[in-house]
Design an enzyme around this catalytic site. Sequence first.
Site, PDB file in Angstrom:
ATOM      1  N   LYS A  92      -4.250   8.063   6.525  1.00  0.00           N
ATOM      2  CA  LYS A  92      -4.239   7.759   7.964  1.00  0.00           C
ATOM      3  C   LYS A  92      -3.225   8.613   8.712  1.00  0.00           C
ATOM      4  CE  LYS A  92      -6.018   3.064   7.511  1.00  0.00           C
ATOM      5  NZ  LYS A  92      -5.791   2.830   6.060  1.00  0.00           N
ATOM      6  N   TRP A 116      -0.399   4.288  12.753  1.00  0.00           N
ATOM      7  CA  TRP A 116      -0.279   4.330  11.290  1.00  0.00           C
ATOM      8  C   TRP A 116      -1.085   5.513  10.788  1.00  0.00           C
ATOM      9  CZ3 TRP A 116       3.154   2.071   8.441  1.00  0.00           C
ATOM     10  CH2 TRP A 116       3.002   2.077   7.048  1.00  0.00           C
ATOM     11  N   ASP A 158       0.818  -1.216   0.000  1.00  0.00           N
ATOM     12  CA  ASP A 158       0.000   0.000   0.000  1.00  0.00           C
ATOM     13  C   ASP A 158       0.857   1.274   0.000  1.00  0.00           C
ATOM     14  OD1 ASP A 158      -2.429   1.467   0.264  1.00  0.00           O
ATOM     15  OD2 ASP A 158      -2.104   1.610   2.431  1.00  0.00           O
ATOM     16  N   TYR A 169      -6.631  -2.997  13.034  1.00  0.00           N
ATOM     17  CA  TYR A 169      -7.533  -1.936  12.559  1.00  0.00           C
ATOM     18  C   TYR A 169      -8.973  -2.184  12.990  1.00  0.00           C
ATOM     19  CZ  TYR A 169      -3.636  -0.185   9.801  1.00  0.00           C
ATOM     20  OH  TYR A 169      -2.427   0.352   9.416  1.00  0.00           O
ATOM     21  N   GLU A 175       0.908  -0.897  14.017  1.00  0.00           N
ATOM     22  CA  GLU A 175      -0.055  -0.146  13.181  1.00  0.00           C
ATOM     23  C   GLU A 175      -1.415  -0.143  13.854  1.00  0.00           C
ATOM     24  OE1 GLU A 175      -0.391  -1.090   8.974  1.00  0.00           O
ATOM     25  OE2 GLU A 175       1.781  -1.359   8.805  1.00  0.00           O
ATOM     26  N   ASN A 219       6.717  -7.500   7.034  1.00  0.00           N
ATOM     27  CA  ASN A 219       5.485  -6.789   7.355  1.00  0.00           C
ATOM     28  C   ASN A 219       4.298  -7.546   6.786  1.00  0.00           C
ATOM     29  OD1 ASN A 219       3.932  -4.324   8.285  1.00  0.00           O
ATOM     30  ND2 ASN A 219       3.339  -4.417   6.127  1.00  0.00           N
ATOM     31  N   GLU A 220       3.408  -7.925   7.668  1.00  0.00           N
ATOM     32  CA  GLU A 220       2.134  -8.548   7.298  1.00  0.00           C
ATOM     33  C   GLU A 220       2.273  -9.701   6.314  1.00  0.00           C
ATOM     34  OE1 GLU A 220      -0.838  -5.607   6.370  1.00  0.00           O
ATOM     35  OE2 GLU A 220      -1.000  -5.149   8.499  1.00  0.00           O
TER      36      GLU A 220
HETATM   37  C1  GCB Z   1      -1.363  -2.257   6.629  1.00  0.00           C
HETATM   38  C2  GCB Z   1      -0.077  -2.146   5.895  1.00  0.00           C
HETATM   39  C3  GCB Z   1       0.217  -0.711   5.497  1.00  0.00           C
HETATM   40  C4  GCB Z   1      -1.051  -0.065   4.971  1.00  0.00           C
HETATM   41  C5  GCB Z   1      -2.062  -0.037   6.096  1.00  0.00           C
HETATM   42  C6  GCB Z   1      -3.406   0.584   5.686  1.00  0.00           C
HETATM   43  O1  GCB Z   1      -1.635  -3.171   7.326  1.00  0.00           O
HETATM   44  O2  GCB Z   1       1.004  -2.680   6.609  1.00  0.00           O
HETATM   45  O3  GCB Z   1       1.227  -0.711   4.529  1.00  0.00           O
HETATM   46  O4  GCB Z   1      -0.810   1.224   4.496  1.00  0.00           O
HETATM   47  O5  GCB Z   1      -2.316  -1.333   6.505  1.00  0.00           O
HETATM   48  O6  GCB Z   1      -3.578   1.769   5.846  1.00  0.00           O
HETATM   49  O7  GCB Z   1      -4.244  -0.151   5.196  1.00  0.00           O
END
Ligand code: GCB
Length: 603
Positions: free
Chosen positions: A576, A557, A167, A474, A512, A417-418
Amino acid sequence: MLEHSMLYPKTTLTRRRISMDGMWKFCLDEKAVGEKEGWMDGIPGEEMIPVPASFQDFYTEKDIREYTGDFWYETDFFVPGEWEGREILLRFGAATHRAGVYVNGILITEHEGGFLPFSADVTTVVRYDSYNKVVVKVNNELNCTNIPCGETITLPNGKKMSKPYFDFFNYAGLQRSVYLLALPRESVVDFDLDYAIHGKNAEVSYQVRTNGEHAVQLELLDAEGNCVAQKDGKEGVLYVENAHLWQVRNAYLYRLRIRIMDGEELIDEYEQEIGIRTVKVEGTDILLNGEPVYLRGFGKHEDSDIVGRGFNIGIMKRDFELMKWIGANSFRTSHYPYSEEIYQMADREGFLIIDEVPAVGMFQSLMNFMEASTGKQTAFFEKETTPVLLKAHLRAIEEMIARDKNHPSVVAWSLLNEPETTNEAAVPYFKEVFDLANKLDMQKRPRTFALIMNSLPDTCKCYQFSDIIALNRYYGWYMKGGYEISVAEELFRKEMNAWKEKKLNKPFIFTEYGADTLASEHKLPSVMWSQEYQDEYLKMTHEVFDSYDFIKGEQIWNFADFQTTEGIMRVNGNKKGVFTRQRQPKDIAYKLKERWENLPLDY
Ligand code: GCB
């Protein structure tokens, strides 16, 4: 072992460094004819572009911004005659994602991996006391055998297009500084440090690597320039009495001077600022100099208007000022190692860095972060190409640790990452990655990776590798957002209770959490995307954080809004940010400042 030294380029008594930053010639190779037409001897056209910078955002044509394929840079450089007999290198801070370097028409080196430095040894091809030509062929195509992962498609009109599995916009080019270096033939190649603190005193254990047999001498100078310890030999311990420790937001830097001597004659000298500090995980605590520390700060990006991911010294300064203003003490270099100057600044300002290798997009989906939350199984690590990908990943880890290990600010390594973790195939992959980081780091810093939403206590097969469990969560945004936020909170607590029951006896941090928010949008009562909702979301999330004593950090984040690929999920980028892309505060910034300034250090 790496072919060339990763030490930051410097001028010292024995070394010379000339900046090659400025306007370079530039040409897209839309028809991939560069090699056939001999562009390595000189590229066509008169187009000029700044280095360092991403190439994409200077132009008004969309075909250029979205360009995927080869593109070429060229400049001339003068090599002084008095440098004859030395080792002459061209050192690239980064070339995204892969490059071939030609000097005077000859291919000198190739490098893959867009966020770490490499050097071209041009000693035997340069002409002294005259101009030489360097041509660099760069390529920004994404695939699944290199990190970050993605794919390159060809549209029916024949144009290639990048499809990142991540992203952030696939910015590319010579995004960091380029230097011309002259080093002595025998030189310091690398060094490793480790620290022990005994009451008021400290021990600095060291290992120095040179490419010769002459004697090595070390001196440690305090901030006033007084020598406080010295030692001969490539390996040993420097004893420092009444040591000034490098503390969070209260940095003290010593200067380590390494010399290679031939009797009384100096062969090479290299100097670097270092900080005496220990870092360790003990139970659920992250200890800096034996004291627990609670991380507060951000996941960031190197991203700004016009220059894209290009290193911008002004943006760096502004970012640190904002981080100090808001009461942050740390950040993660999501999702790739940043420019070296940023670590130097963190060393000086006392910020803690979680240093991340560009292992992102390890989900077989263009909207990996979306699909993952549905729990879909993708078995990313079961593909035929996995062994090649692993090789590139291990290489990036080696380069990152070699480059960054001596920064006191670097307190942990983030190795992915993820990634997809719910399939057994991930386990052997993770093992290699985590073992290598441990082997290469003399300080044995904690290792971690950021867990995606579906990597849960009962589904994740890889969290046991992490010394610190890092969650990207999230709840209230991708899951049960808006008026359903109360359900989000329940689900969030359910997950945290499940982690608690596991009694892992490890620290947890949030790498995040966040909600997209438009700086222009206000609405009472709130709706998602409004500043009011960002506030509601954070209140809920922080209340959950405050309910679990094994949570040892929060990195929201994101620090600032940033550019992504266009699409229905993003409004001209990811919003964000606590700050806008222009580095001005959204309303939430004041709330975060209040929280972070009032949290005790060891919260
Ligand atoms: C995540 C990713 C990050 C994205 C973020 C988002 O989990 O690690 O790169 O930008 O979510 O805002 O969706």
